[in-house]
Design an enzyme around this catalytic site. Structure first.
Site, PDB file in Angstrom:
ATOM      1  CE1 TYR A 153      38.516  39.912  42.584  1.00 26.51           C
ATOM      2  CE2 TYR A 153      39.135  39.751  40.323  1.00 26.51           C
ATOM      3  CZ  TYR A 153      38.983  40.567  41.411  1.00 26.51           C
ATOM      4  OH  TYR A 153      39.436  41.828  41.236  1.00 26.51           O
ATOM      5  CB  SER A 175      38.260  43.469  38.295  1.00 33.49           C
ATOM      6  OG  SER A 175      39.641  42.826  37.908  1.00 33.49           O
TER       7      SER A 175
END
Length: 263
Positions: free
Chosen positions: A154, A141
């Site tokens: 995350y 990501s």
């Protein structure tokens, strides 16, 4: 581009994983799809299984002990071997920093990082035993390098995925096993909507910060996996491809432009 290859794509009942599995199948690959959901709860997966002959679905909860090992073994057996492993499964839902617990850590890192390590380990063991090359892809990501509030675990987990992609590239190169990761920005998926579809003003505010002025579709991202899994990308290893509409290239989205700069 993937004719003759067999792949396992984790987290493939929806979102990016589903798109990658569909793109792989459309590109000629044999594909094993998987998630923790029973197949009757996955209508889009059923559609892929119907549309493409060489596809299978294996239900597996990768947070459970022994499940990564079972999944890889069954996927390997389904097509008498695998050429590509796509470590895509993951989530971002977590409480704010002050409320984080060890349980939250174990959940996020267990799903986002440990499942990738466990599956990669089993994949590599089999590749080495049969002296065959292979490709390991990761869903990273932009958050691995560009953070946002309330994404403590995350963001840290995706940073770990980038490091894992690089480390395995170095360790496994002598065996003909290569790695790559795709690092998307914001993508339209069931996981990342967080109300943007129902609040047009907030959606517009988000899009105004993206140089291309739109949120990515799954298709914008999925075909990068096809290329990276293909022989055309065979010389790239440890590579992390950012697909973000220009977010990473931009310093400040709303910085005022001075008359001098305007010329």
């Amino acid at each position: 581009m993937l004719s003759g290859k067999a792949a396992l794509v984790t987290g493939s009942s929806q979102g990016i994983g589903l798109g990658v599995a569909r793109a792989f199948a459309a590109s000629g690959a044999k594909v094993v799809l998987t998630s923790e959901k029973p197949l009757p709860h996955c209508p889009e997966v059923q559609r892929i299984l119907s549309d493409y002959e060489h596809t299978r679905y294996i239900q597996a909860d990768l947070l459970q002990e022994g499940e990564p090992e079972r999944l890889l073994a069954e996927a390997w057996q389904a097509f008498a071997g695998l050429d590509v492993l796509v470590n895509n499964v993951g989530t971002y839902k977590e409480p704010p920093l002050e409320q984080l617990t060890r349980r939250d850590f174990d959940f996020i890192f267990g799903l986002n990082v440990w499942s990738a390590i466990a599956l990669s380990r089993e994949f590599v063991r089999r590749l080495k035993a049969e002296k065959r090359p292979g490709r390991i892809l990761f869903s990273s990501s932009l958050n691995a390098s560009r953070s946002e509030p309330q994404h403590t675990l995350y963001d840290a987990s995706k940073g770990a995925i980038n490091a894992l992609c690089r480390q395995l590239a170095v360790e496994l190169a002598p065996f003909g096993i290569t790695t790559a990761a795709v690092a998307p920005g914001l993508v339209e998926t069931p996981l990342t909507d967080f109300g943007l579809k129902s609040t047009p003003s907030e959606r517009h505010a988000v899009m105004e910060q993206i140089p291309l002025r739109r949120i990515a579709s799954v298709e914008d991202v999925a075909w990068w996996y096809v290329f990276l899994a293909s022989d055309k990308a065979a010389y790239a290893t440890g590579t992390i491809v950012v697909v973000d509409g220009g977010l990473d290239a931009q310093q400040m989205a709303f910085r005022p432009i001075s008359p001098y700069e305007k010329g």
